[in-house]
Design a protein around this motif. Structure first.
Motif, PDB file in Angstrom:
ATOM      1  N   PHE A   1       1.306  -1.184  -0.651  1.00  0.00           N
ATOM      2  CA  PHE A   1       0.177   0.212   0.150  1.00  0.00           C
ATOM      3  C   PHE A   1       0.928   0.666  -0.117  1.00  0.00           C
ATOM      4  CE2 PHE A   1       1.086  -0.953   4.659  1.00  0.00           C
ATOM      5  CZ  PHE A   1       0.592   0.234   4.497  1.00  0.00           C
ATOM      6  N   THR A   2       0.335   2.383  -0.893  1.00  0.00           N
ATOM      7  CA  THR A   2       1.056   4.111  -0.536  1.00  0.00           C
ATOM      8  C   THR A   2      -0.284   5.035   0.214  1.00  0.00           C
ATOM      9  OG1 THR A   2       0.099   4.517  -2.598  1.00  0.00           O
ATOM     10  CG2 THR A   2       1.605   3.520  -2.169  1.00  0.00           C
ATOM     11  N   ILE A   3       0.760   5.474   0.953  1.00  0.00           N
ATOM     12  CA  ILE A   3      -0.294   7.009   1.547  1.00  0.00           C
ATOM     13  C   ILE A   3       0.803   8.323   1.279  1.00  0.00           C
ATOM     14  CG2 ILE A   3      -0.036   7.982   3.833  1.00  0.00           C
ATOM     15  CD1 ILE A   3       0.097   4.896   4.705  1.00  0.00           C
TER      16      ILE A   3
ATOM     17  N   THR B   1      -5.800  12.903   2.507  1.00  0.00           N
ATOM     18  CA  THR B   1      -5.158  11.566   2.859  1.00  0.00           C
ATOM     19  C   THR B   1      -5.854  10.568   1.648  1.00  0.00           C
ATOM     20  OG1 THR B   1      -4.128  12.203   5.279  1.00  0.00           O
ATOM     21  CG2 THR B   1      -3.717  10.064   3.874  1.00  0.00           C
TER      22      THR B   1
ATOM     23  N   ILE C   1      -4.587   7.336   0.706  1.00  0.00           N
ATOM     24  CA  ILE C   1      -4.161   5.399   0.385  1.00  0.00           C
ATOM     25  C   ILE C   1      -4.604   4.670  -0.740  1.00  0.00           C
ATOM     26  CG2 ILE C   1      -4.496   3.098   2.209  1.00  0.00           C
ATOM     27  CD1 ILE C   1      -5.042   5.704   4.247  1.00  0.00           C
ATOM     28  N   THR C   2      -3.868   4.005  -1.182  1.00  0.00           N
ATOM     29  CA  THR C   2      -4.211   2.948  -1.993  1.00  0.00           C
ATOM     30  C   THR C   2      -3.683   1.787  -1.514  1.00  0.00           C
ATOM     31  OG1 THR C   2      -3.870   5.191  -4.509  1.00  0.00           O
ATOM     32  CG2 THR C   2      -3.408   2.624  -4.837  1.00  0.00           C
TER      33      THR C   2
ATOM     34  N   THR D   1      -8.784   2.712  -3.970  1.00  0.00           N
ATOM     35  CA  THR D   1      -8.033   4.044  -3.809  1.00  0.00           C
ATOM     36  C   THR D   1      -9.260   4.584  -2.248  1.00  0.00           C
ATOM     37  OG1 THR D   1      -6.742   4.945  -5.754  1.00  0.00           O
ATOM     38  CG2 THR D   1      -7.258   6.131  -3.945  1.00  0.00           C
TER      39      THR D   1
END
Length: 79
Positions: A2-4, A11, A13-14, A28
């Motif tokens: 995951f990415t932030i 914010t 988050i993916t 997402t």
């Protein structure tokens, strides 16, 4: 995986599904001040589907993840 990412007003988050094939489309999550949106591409229609949760719904979801089957109502703690 995951990415932030921190944007101006939310914010992001993916969530990336890295499991064995077939994998699901990325999700997402956009966390705004007053709501949270969850987006995912529907590969059948090639459109992004969006679900919007109020902050109350998000609190309920968070609590529900740790509770057994049943019906619940969250209440603020007395002061």
């Amino acid at each position: 995986m995951f990415t932030i990412e921190h944007e101006f007003d939310c914010t992001v988050i993916t969530l990336v599904d890295e499991g064995p094939a077939p994998t699901a489309e990325d999700i997402t999550i956009n966390a705004f001040e007053d709501c949270v949106t969850i987006e995912q591409l529907d590969p059948r229609t090639e459109t992004v589907q969006t679900v919007t949760l109020s902050m109350v719904q998000l609190a309920d979801l968070s609590a529900a993840l740790d509770l057994p089957e049943g019906i619940y109502r969250l209440r603020n703690a007395p002061r």
